[in-house]
Design a protein around this motif. Structure first.
Motif, PDB file in Angstrom:
ATOM      1  N   ASP A   9      72.825  59.745  -6.118  1.00  0.00           N
ATOM      2  CA  ASP A   9      73.401  61.083  -5.949  1.00  0.00           C
ATOM      3  C   ASP A   9      74.666  61.219  -6.817  1.00  0.00           C
ATOM      4  N   GLY A  10      74.717  62.297  -7.590  1.00  0.00           N
ATOM      5  CA  GLY A  10      75.895  62.556  -8.414  1.00  0.00           C
ATOM      6  C   GLY A  10      75.845  61.912  -9.791  1.00  0.00           C
ATOM      7  N   ALA A  11      74.721  61.309 -10.156  1.00  0.00           N
ATOM      8  CA  ALA A  11      74.620  60.629 -11.459  1.00  0.00           C
ATOM      9  C   ALA A  11      74.616  61.620 -12.631  1.00  0.00           C
ATOM     10  N   GLY A  12      74.213  62.865 -12.355  1.00  0.00           N
ATOM     11  CA  GLY A  12      74.199  63.869 -13.426  1.00  0.00           C
ATOM     12  C   GLY A  12      72.806  64.361 -13.781  1.00  0.00           C
ATOM     13  N   LYS A  13      71.838  64.171 -12.886  1.00  0.00           N
ATOM     14  CA  LYS A  13      70.450  64.565 -13.177  1.00  0.00           C
ATOM     15  C   LYS A  13      70.318  66.076 -13.370  1.00  0.00           C
ATOM     16  N   THR A  14      70.855  66.840 -12.416  1.00  0.00           N
ATOM     17  CA  THR A  14      70.719  68.297 -12.474  1.00  0.00           C
ATOM     18  C   THR A  14      71.352  68.844 -13.756  1.00  0.00           C
ATOM     19  N   THR A  15      72.505  68.305 -14.104  1.00  0.00           N
ATOM     20  CA  THR A  15      73.200  68.727 -15.324  1.00  0.00           C
ATOM     21  C   THR A  15      72.298  68.527 -16.536  1.00  0.00           C
ATOM     22  N   GLN A  16      71.684  67.350 -16.633  1.00  0.00           N
ATOM     23  CA  GLN A  16      70.842  67.054 -17.794  1.00  0.00           C
ATOM     24  C   GLN A  16      69.543  67.844 -17.779  1.00  0.00           C
ATOM     25  N   LEU A  50      65.627  66.866   6.281  1.00  0.00           N
ATOM     26  CA  LEU A  50      66.057  65.563   5.756  1.00  0.00           C
ATOM     27  C   LEU A  50      67.536  65.535   5.374  1.00  0.00           C
ATOM     28  N   LEU A  51      68.019  66.622   4.777  1.00  0.00           N
ATOM     29  CA  LEU A  51      69.389  66.587   4.247  1.00  0.00           C
ATOM     30  C   LEU A  51      70.419  67.178   5.200  1.00  0.00           C
ATOM     31  N   GLU A  52      69.987  68.145   6.029  1.00  0.00           N
ATOM     32  CA  GLU A  52      70.996  68.851   6.832  1.00  0.00           C
ATOM     33  C   GLU A  52      71.007  68.445   8.298  1.00  0.00           C
ATOM     34  N   LEU A  65      58.644  61.867   6.159  1.00  0.00           N
ATOM     35  CA  LEU A  65      59.052  63.239   5.831  1.00  0.00           C
ATOM     36  C   LEU A  65      59.159  63.440   4.314  1.00  0.00           C
ATOM     37  N   PHE A  66      59.790  62.486   3.611  1.00  0.00           N
ATOM     38  CA  PHE A  66      59.841  62.595   2.145  1.00  0.00           C
ATOM     39  C   PHE A  66      58.419  62.624   1.578  1.00  0.00           C
ATOM     40  N   SER A  67      57.538  61.808   2.167  1.00  0.00           N
ATOM     41  CA  SER A  67      56.167  61.707   1.651  1.00  0.00           C
ATOM     42  C   SER A  67      55.366  62.975   1.938  1.00  0.00           C
ATOM     43  N   SER A  69      56.637  65.994   2.170  1.00  0.00           N
ATOM     44  CA  SER A  69      57.135  66.972   1.199  1.00  0.00           C
ATOM     45  C   SER A  69      56.460  66.741  -0.154  1.00  0.00           C
ATOM     46  N   ARG A  70      56.377  65.482  -0.558  1.00  0.00           N
ATOM     47  CA  ARG A  70      55.766  65.138  -1.861  1.00  0.00           C
ATOM     48  C   ARG A  70      54.292  65.530  -1.908  1.00  0.00           C
ATOM     49  N   THR A  71      53.553  65.274  -0.838  1.00  0.00           N
ATOM     50  CA  THR A  71      52.131  65.613  -0.811  1.00  0.00           C
ATOM     51  C   THR A  71      51.930  67.096  -1.088  1.00  0.00           C
ATOM     52  N   LEU A  90      60.710  66.993 -13.275  1.00  0.00           N
ATOM     53  CA  LEU A  90      60.842  66.777 -11.829  1.00  0.00           C
ATOM     54  C   LEU A  90      62.117  65.985 -11.526  1.00  0.00           C
ATOM     55  N   ASP A  91      62.992  66.612 -10.715  1.00  0.00           N
ATOM     56  CA  ASP A  91      64.243  65.986 -10.290  1.00  0.00           C
ATOM     57  C   ASP A  91      63.920  65.098  -9.085  1.00  0.00           C
ATOM     58  N   ARG A  92      63.672  63.826  -9.346  1.00  0.00           N
ATOM     59  CA  ARG A  92      63.260  62.785  -8.386  1.00  0.00           C
ATOM     60  C   ARG A  92      61.754  62.823  -8.115  1.00  0.00           C
ATOM     61  N   HIS A 140      83.062  60.000  -6.714  1.00  0.00           N
ATOM     62  CA  HIS A 140      84.274  60.574  -7.294  1.00  0.00           C
ATOM     63  C   HIS A 140      83.925  61.807  -8.141  1.00  0.00           C
ATOM     64  N   ARG A 141      82.864  61.660  -8.942  1.00  0.00           N
ATOM     65  CA  ARG A 141      82.437  62.721  -9.848  1.00  0.00           C
ATOM     66  C   ARG A 141      82.000  63.970  -9.075  1.00  0.00           C
ATOM     67  N   LYS A 142      81.265  63.748  -7.986  1.00  0.00           N
ATOM     68  CA  LYS A 142      80.739  64.857  -7.182  1.00  0.00           C
ATOM     69  C   LYS A 142      81.851  65.734  -6.618  1.00  0.00           C
ATOM     70  N   ALA A 144      85.148  65.694  -7.768  1.00  0.00           N
ATOM     71  CA  ALA A 144      86.308  65.698  -8.661  1.00  0.00           C
ATOM     72  C   ALA A 144      87.013  67.053  -8.678  1.00  0.00           C
ATOM     73  N   LYS A 145      86.220  68.136  -8.520  1.00  0.00           N
ATOM     74  CA  LYS A 145      86.833  69.472  -8.646  1.00  0.00           C
ATOM     75  C   LYS A 145      87.269  70.017  -7.285  1.00  0.00           C
ATOM     76  N   THR A 146      87.301  69.191  -6.233  1.00  0.00           N
ATOM     77  CA  THR A 146      87.675  69.680  -4.904  1.00  0.00           C
ATOM     78  C   THR A 146      88.775  68.792  -4.313  1.00  0.00           C
ATOM     79  N   LEU A 193      78.536  58.231 -20.105  1.00  0.00           N
ATOM     80  CA  LEU A 193      78.723  58.838 -21.429  1.00  0.00           C
ATOM     81  C   LEU A 193      78.932  60.345 -21.273  1.00  0.00           C
ATOM     82  N   PRO A 194      79.523  60.988 -22.287  1.00  0.00           N
ATOM     83  CA  PRO A 194      79.683  62.452 -22.214  1.00  0.00           C
ATOM     84  C   PRO A 194      78.327  63.146 -22.082  1.00  0.00           C
ATOM     85  N   GLU A 195      78.330  64.290 -21.407  1.00  0.00           N
ATOM     86  CA  GLU A 195      77.076  65.037 -21.153  1.00  0.00           C
ATOM     87  C   GLU A 195      76.287  65.282 -22.441  1.00  0.00           C
ATOM     88  N   ALA A 196      76.990  65.669 -23.518  1.00  0.00           N
ATOM     89  CA  ALA A 196      76.302  66.009 -24.772  1.00  0.00           C
ATOM     90  C   ALA A 196      75.650  64.771 -25.396  1.00  0.00           C
TER      91      ALA A 196
HETATM   92  N1  T5A Z   1      65.736  60.999  -1.550  1.00  0.00           N
HETATM   93  C1  T5A Z   1      64.919  61.789  -2.334  1.00  0.00           C
HETATM   94  C2  T5A Z   1      65.220  59.889  -0.867  1.00  0.00           C
HETATM   95  O1  T5A Z   1      65.948  59.208  -0.127  1.00  0.00           O
HETATM   96  N2  T5A Z   1      63.909  59.577  -1.033  1.00  0.00           N
HETATM   97  C3  T5A Z   1      63.047  60.318  -1.788  1.00  0.00           C
HETATM   98  O2  T5A Z   1      61.849  60.001  -1.906  1.00  0.00           O
HETATM   99  C4  T5A Z   1      63.582  61.474  -2.478  1.00  0.00           C
HETATM  100  C5  T5A Z   1      62.698  62.331  -3.351  1.00  0.00           C
HETATM  101  C6  T5A Z   1      68.131  64.479  -2.448  1.00  0.00           C
HETATM  102  C7  T5A Z   1      68.443  63.287  -1.565  1.00  0.00           C
HETATM  103  O3  T5A Z   1      67.225  62.752  -1.055  1.00  0.00           O
HETATM  104  C8  T5A Z   1      67.148  61.371  -1.363  1.00  0.00           C
HETATM  105  C9  T5A Z   1      68.014  61.180  -2.588  1.00  0.00           C
HETATM  106  C10 T5A Z   1      69.132  62.175  -2.347  1.00  0.00           C
HETATM  107  O4  T5A Z   1      70.097  61.561  -1.498  1.00  0.00           O
HETATM  108  P1  T5A Z   1      69.715  66.142  -3.669  1.00  0.00           P
HETATM  109  O5  T5A Z   1      70.682  67.164  -3.130  1.00  0.00           O
HETATM  110  O6  T5A Z   1      68.515  66.658  -4.377  1.00  0.00           O
HETATM  111  O7  T5A Z   1      69.282  65.233  -2.484  1.00  0.00           O
HETATM  112  O8  T5A Z   1      70.618  65.097  -4.465  1.00  0.00           O
HETATM  113  P2  T5A Z   1      70.684  64.625  -5.933  1.00  0.00           P
HETATM  114  O9  T5A Z   1      69.353  64.639  -6.580  1.00  0.00           O
HETATM  115  O10 T5A Z   1      71.354  63.326  -5.950  1.00  0.00           O
HETATM  116  O11 T5A Z   1      71.599  65.739  -6.631  1.00  0.00           O
HETATM  117  P3  T5A Z   1      73.133  65.733  -6.897  1.00  0.00           P
HETATM  118  O12 T5A Z   1      73.489  67.129  -7.272  1.00  0.00           O
HETATM  119  O13 T5A Z   1      73.872  65.098  -5.786  1.00  0.00           O
HETATM  120  O14 T5A Z   1      73.334  64.786  -8.153  1.00  0.00           O
HETATM  121  P4  T5A Z   1      72.933  64.936  -9.659  1.00  0.00           P
HETATM  122  O15 T5A Z   1      71.990  66.076  -9.857  1.00  0.00           O
HETATM  123  O16 T5A Z   1      72.503  63.620 -10.148  1.00  0.00           O
HETATM  124  O17 T5A Z   1      74.323  65.268 -10.371  1.00  0.00           O
HETATM  125  P5  T5A Z   1      74.875  66.652 -11.008  1.00  0.00           P
HETATM  126  O18 T5A Z   1      74.213  66.949 -12.272  1.00  0.00           O
HETATM  127  O19 T5A Z   1      74.885  67.674  -9.936  1.00  0.00           O
HETATM  128  O20 T5A Z   1      76.361  66.168 -11.366  1.00  0.00           O
HETATM  129  C11 T5A Z   1      77.320  65.819 -10.389  1.00  0.00           C
HETATM  130  C12 T5A Z   1      78.734  66.138 -10.915  1.00  0.00           C
HETATM  131  O21 T5A Z   1      79.008  65.326 -12.044  1.00  0.00           O
HETATM  132  C13 T5A Z   1      79.342  66.123 -13.185  1.00  0.00           C
HETATM  133  C14 T5A Z   1      78.748  67.492 -12.896  1.00  0.00           C
HETATM  134  O22 T5A Z   1      79.462  68.513 -13.573  1.00  0.00           O
HETATM  135  C15 T5A Z   1      78.909  67.597 -11.388  1.00  0.00           C
HETATM  136  O23 T5A Z   1      80.198  68.011 -11.057  1.00  0.00           O
HETATM  137  N3  T5A Z   1      78.742  65.452 -14.354  1.00  0.00           N
HETATM  138  C16 T5A Z   1      79.437  64.717 -15.242  1.00  0.00           C
HETATM  139  N4  T5A Z   1      80.746  64.424 -15.334  1.00  0.00           N
HETATM  140  C17 T5A Z   1      81.125  63.631 -16.374  1.00  0.00           C
HETATM  141  N5  T5A Z   1      80.271  63.122 -17.311  1.00  0.00           N
HETATM  142  C18 T5A Z   1      78.958  63.401 -17.254  1.00  0.00           C
HETATM  143  N6  T5A Z   1      78.119  62.867 -18.166  1.00  0.00           N
HETATM  144  C19 T5A Z   1      78.486  64.230 -16.177  1.00  0.00           C
HETATM  145  N7  T5A Z   1      77.267  64.681 -15.821  1.00  0.00           N
HETATM  146  C20 T5A Z   1      77.438  65.416 -14.703  1.00  0.00           C
END
Ligand code: T5A
Length: 212
Positions: A9-16, A50-52, A65-67, A69-71, A90-92, A140-142, A144-146, A193-196
């Motif tokens: 979580d917070g690795a930057g998947k959605t951003t990319q 699952l999340l809330e 439950l995850f499975s 949803s996936r099915t 696909l994000d995950r 920390h990254r998640k 950082a702006k709060t 690394l930087p997003e770009a």
């Molecule tokens: N899960 C899911 C399971 O346990 N089992 C399963 O089978 C499946 C499918 C899903 C949760 O469910 C779990 C995993 C998760 O815990 P989710 O809300 O979809 O929950 O969570 P995530 O996929 O983790 O989404 P997040 O939004 O938390 O993380 P992201 O998408 O990886 O990160 P992102 O892009 O939102 O970036 C986070 C912050 O970092 C900054 C962004 O601006 C943002 O502020 N950032 C960077 N900062 C500096 N440098 C960079 N390169 C940066 N890239 C992004």
């Protein structure tokens, strides 16, 4: 083509993913973007549970439950989209289950694999981008702006995110094991690394695949 993104979580998947969709669309590629858990009406309801949920969910209950949803997502959306030649991002996907429920929650990996096989109907990504980051840095990254306190216990985090530092260290170890066993499918990227720069790496790899 099925492209998946993985990482803690917070690795930057959605951003990319957002940047990639913009790029691929500019190249006139028809792209379908989805996330797990979620992507159908039923799967989104399961995501909310699952999340809330404020109540504990047992590790096996969580896996099922995850499975479930996936099915729904695989059968109703992913398989039909791939069949007509769409590029699906696909994000995950099932690697999250191995990392989070297997290495994180400690569910037997053989049992887990049999449930993954059922829920995916044998669907495997063509390529998986894994964004690697330490759990503390991702937290920390998640936030950082709060002004939210940087602990894994705070109420602003979802149910999975509150699982704690050791849990996420095990999840990351799971991903690294998965990569070492699936070198042809995974592309491991330094998420610090930087997003770009990350975006350029992803596009370079994909353009090579598209032209192969
Ligand atoms: N899960 C899911 C399971 O346990 N089992 C399963 O089978 C499946 C499918 C899903 C949760 O469910 C779990 C995993 C998760 O815990 P989710 O809300 O979809 O929950 O969570 P995530 O996929 O983790 O989404 P997040 O939004 O938390 O993380 P992201 O998408 O990886 O990160 P992102 O892009 O939102 O970036 C986070 C912050 O970092 C900054 C962004 O601006 C943002 O502020 N950032 C960077 N900062 C500096 N440098 C960079 N390169 C940066 N890239 C992004």
């Amino acid at each position: 083509m099925l492209i998946t993104f993985e990482g803690i979580d917070g690795a930057g998947k959605t951003t990319q993913i957002n940047k990639l969709v913009t790029y691929l669309t500019s190249q006139n590629r028809e792209v379908l973007t989805l996330r797990e858990p979620g992507g159908t009406e039923v799967a989104e309801k399961i995501r909310t549970i699952l999340l809330e949920s404020r109540q504990d969910i047992s590790p096996i209950g969580e896996l099922l439950l995850f499975s479930a949803s996936r099915t729904e997502l695989v059968q109703q959306v992913i398989v039909p989209a791939l069949a007509i030649g769409k590029t699906v991002i696909l994000d995950r996907f099932f690697d999250s289950t191995t990392a989070y429920q297997g290495y994180g929650r400690g569910i037997d990996l053989t049992l887990l694999q049999s449930i993954i096989d059922i829920s995916t109907c044998g669907t495997v990504p063509d390529i998986t981008f894994y964004l690697d980051i330490e759990p503390q840095e991702a937290l920390h990254r998640k936030f950082a702006k709060t002004s939210i306190p940087l602990t894994f216990e705070n109420d602003e985090l979802d149910r999975m995110e509150r699982s704690g530092l050791e849990f996420f260290q095990n999840v990351r170890r799971g991903y690294l094991d998965l990569i070492s066993c699936n070198k042809d499918r995974f592309v491991c990227i330094n998420a610090l690394l930087p997003e770009a720069t990350i975006q350029r790496q992803i596009i370079t790899v994909l353009e090579e695949r598209f032209h192969a």
